[in-house]
Design a protein around this motif. Structure first.
Motif, PDB file in Angstrom:
ATOM      1  N   ARG A 149       8.976   6.379  -7.756  1.00  0.00           N
ATOM      2  CA  ARG A 149       9.294   7.242  -6.614  1.00  0.00           C
ATOM      3  C   ARG A 149       8.509   8.555  -6.691  1.00  0.00           C
ATOM      4  O   ARG A 149       8.017   9.069  -5.676  1.00  0.00           O
ATOM      5  CB  ARG A 149      10.799   7.526  -6.564  1.00  0.00           C
ATOM      6  CG  ARG A 149      11.635   6.339  -6.095  1.00  0.00           C
ATOM      7  CD  ARG A 149      13.063   6.725  -5.834  1.00  0.00           C
ATOM      8  NE  ARG A 149      13.789   7.014  -7.063  1.00  0.00           N
ATOM      9  CZ  ARG A 149      14.444   6.106  -7.782  1.00  0.00           C
ATOM     10  NH1 ARG A 149      14.448   4.842  -7.397  1.00  0.00           N
ATOM     11  NH2 ARG A 149      15.069   6.440  -8.884  1.00  0.00           N
ATOM     12  N   HIS A 150       8.382   9.083  -7.895  1.00  0.00           N
ATOM     13  CA  HIS A 150       7.614  10.300  -8.102  1.00  0.00           C
ATOM     14  C   HIS A 150       6.146  10.066  -7.757  1.00  0.00           C
ATOM     15  O   HIS A 150       5.503  10.916  -7.117  1.00  0.00           O
ATOM     16  CB  HIS A 150       7.761  10.740  -9.565  1.00  0.00           C
ATOM     17  CG  HIS A 150       7.192  12.086  -9.882  1.00  0.00           C
ATOM     18  ND1 HIS A 150       7.536  13.228  -9.195  1.00  0.00           N
ATOM     19  CD2 HIS A 150       6.302  12.477 -10.826  1.00  0.00           C
ATOM     20  CE1 HIS A 150       6.877  14.270  -9.691  1.00  0.00           C
ATOM     21  NE2 HIS A 150       6.120  13.835 -10.686  1.00  0.00           N
ATOM     22  N   ALA A 151       5.614   8.922  -8.137  1.00  0.00           N
ATOM     23  CA  ALA A 151       4.212   8.597  -7.860  1.00  0.00           C
ATOM     24  C   ALA A 151       3.971   8.470  -6.362  1.00  0.00           C
ATOM     25  O   ALA A 151       2.882   8.817  -5.870  1.00  0.00           O
ATOM     26  CB  ALA A 151       3.833   7.306  -8.573  1.00  0.00           C
ATOM     27  N   ALA A 152       4.974   7.971  -5.618  1.00  0.00           N
ATOM     28  CA  ALA A 152       4.809   7.757  -4.184  1.00  0.00           C
ATOM     29  C   ALA A 152       4.595   9.057  -3.422  1.00  0.00           C
ATOM     30  O   ALA A 152       4.071   9.051  -2.302  1.00  0.00           O
ATOM     31  CB  ALA A 152       6.020   7.025  -3.621  1.00  0.00           C
ATOM     32  N   THR A 153       4.969  10.184  -4.011  1.00  0.00           N
ATOM     33  CA  THR A 153       4.757  11.474  -3.347  1.00  0.00           C
ATOM     34  C   THR A 153       3.307  11.931  -3.428  1.00  0.00           C
ATOM     35  O   THR A 153       2.901  12.842  -2.714  1.00  0.00           O
ATOM     36  CB  THR A 153       5.667  12.564  -3.967  1.00  0.00           C
ATOM     37  OG1 THR A 153       5.271  12.798  -5.330  1.00  0.00           O
ATOM     38  CG2 THR A 153       7.130  12.125  -3.938  1.00  0.00           C
ATOM     39  N   ASP A 204      -3.545  11.610 -12.535  1.00  0.00           N
ATOM     40  CA  ASP A 204      -4.054  12.882 -13.059  1.00  0.00           C
ATOM     41  C   ASP A 204      -2.909  13.867 -13.281  1.00  0.00           C
ATOM     42  O   ASP A 204      -2.892  14.598 -14.277  1.00  0.00           O
ATOM     43  CB  ASP A 204      -5.062  13.491 -12.086  1.00  0.00           C
ATOM     44  CG  ASP A 204      -6.420  12.809 -12.143  1.00  0.00           C
ATOM     45  OD1 ASP A 204      -6.532  11.763 -12.809  1.00  0.00           O
ATOM     46  OD2 ASP A 204      -7.365  13.312 -11.519  1.00  0.00           O
ATOM     47  N   ARG A 205      -1.979  13.882 -12.350  1.00  0.00           N
ATOM     48  CA  ARG A 205      -0.843  14.788 -12.477  1.00  0.00           C
ATOM     49  C   ARG A 205      -0.026  14.465 -13.717  1.00  0.00           C
ATOM     50  O   ARG A 205       0.424  15.377 -14.430  1.00  0.00           O
ATOM     51  CB  ARG A 205       0.037  14.698 -11.223  1.00  0.00           C
ATOM     52  CG  ARG A 205       1.198  15.699 -11.207  1.00  0.00           C
ATOM     53  CD  ARG A 205       1.972  15.578  -9.911  1.00  0.00           C
ATOM     54  NE  ARG A 205       2.610  14.270  -9.781  1.00  0.00           N
ATOM     55  CZ  ARG A 205       3.214  13.846  -8.668  1.00  0.00           C
ATOM     56  NH1 ARG A 205       3.221  14.595  -7.589  1.00  0.00           N
ATOM     57  NH2 ARG A 205       3.791  12.654  -8.632  1.00  0.00           N
TER      58      ARG A 205
END
Length: 290
Positions: free
Chosen positions: A70-74, A81-82
């Protein structure tokens, strides 16, 4: 049947080779820019540590991994990289008592994080039930596929570190795992670049480090790729441009593939400019860094 224990041994060996390369380097070396734009040696190791961490979540903590997805989908284009930057910031904070970063302690802390994380991942994958499927970003993977992907990533990022330090690595038989992924991802390579996935097969014949031949695909395929296994692995991990490699493509599909090949998932990689490999070689001979 794939021998998961052998794959894990190969991952451990690949990781250990890179570990030795960076372990005794001064803090200044960890800040050296690598051929990957914007990434230092510290970023390369942080990326491996971060990916090991999310792979461990996939193998042992499904809810936590789902939160990672879910975090990646943002930020679909930048979450990798983040992730590396966030882990690097976290490690740097542990090396900053009272707000002053201990430049000598920061690399040791990052190395310790990578070591403990990869050990925990190996333990979790070894314990995965036979036939299990692990969640991943947009797909699922078997434990064996997960380990193979970790070998490929460790080797590829290790190449960036070696290039930065002016070290020429001796190719090992572990390259077969990277070559295998390179062949298996032919369809993904075309799709990632918005091109039609070819219907016909491609025969790949590679000269292994020990002089043997590694062959993939039907022997009677019209489209063919041949050359050193090292060069093929450098190509599919996008560590060298095809113009700098001794790979021969026969047939239109094979020729197009060498322009778009990537063994890693996700969006198209930027690759390297023609001549970058030769430039690195000249710098090594001159005793200077990229």
């Amino acid at each position: 049947m794939v021998d998961l224990s052998q794959l894990l041994d190969d991952l451990a060996a690949e990781s250990a080779e890179l570990d030795v390369l960076v372990a005794d380097r001064p803090a200044a070396d960890w800040a050296e820019p690598t051929p990957a734009p914007g990434w230092t040696i510290a970023h390369q190791i942080a990326h491996l540590a971060w990916t090991d961490h999310v792979a461990l979540l996939a193998a042992s903590d499904a809810p936590a991994f789902a939160e990672s997805v879910r975090h990646a989908a943002t930020d679909p284009g930048g979450f990798v990289d983040r992730g590396a930057n966030e882990l690097l910031d976290e490690v740097m904070a542990t090396a900053a008592p009272g707000g002053a970063v201990d430049r000598a302690a920061a690399p040791a802390a990052l190395l310790g994080r990578w070591r403990s994380g990869r050990a925990a991942l190996a333990t979790a994958l070894a314990a995965a039930p036979t036939g299990s499927r692990l969640p991943w970003y947009g797909t699922q993977m078997s434990p064996a596929s997960m380990v193979t992907a970790r070998i490929m990533e460790t080797w590829a990022h290790g190449q960036d570190v070696a290039d930065t330090l002016g070290v020429v690595r001796v190719p090992s038989e572990r390259l077969r795992h990277v070559a295998y992924l390179g062949v298996r991802t032919l369809g993904h390579s075309f799709a990632a670049h918005g091109r039609t996935t070819p219907d016909g097969p491609v025969r790949v014949e590679l000269r292994a480090p020990d002089g043997d031949e590694w062959a993939f695909g039907p022997a009677d395929a019209a489209d063919r790729v041949a050359g050193p296994a090292l060069d093929f692995c450098l190509l599919v991990t996008q560590r060298r441009h095809r113009a700098d490699l001794a790979l021969v493509a026969t047939g239109p599909v094979a020729d197009e593939w060498l322009d778009v090949a990537q063994a890693f998932a996700g969006a198209p990689g930027a690759g390297r400019e023609p001549g970058s490999g030769r430039d690195l070689g000249r710098r090594r001979r001159a005793g200077t860094r990229p």
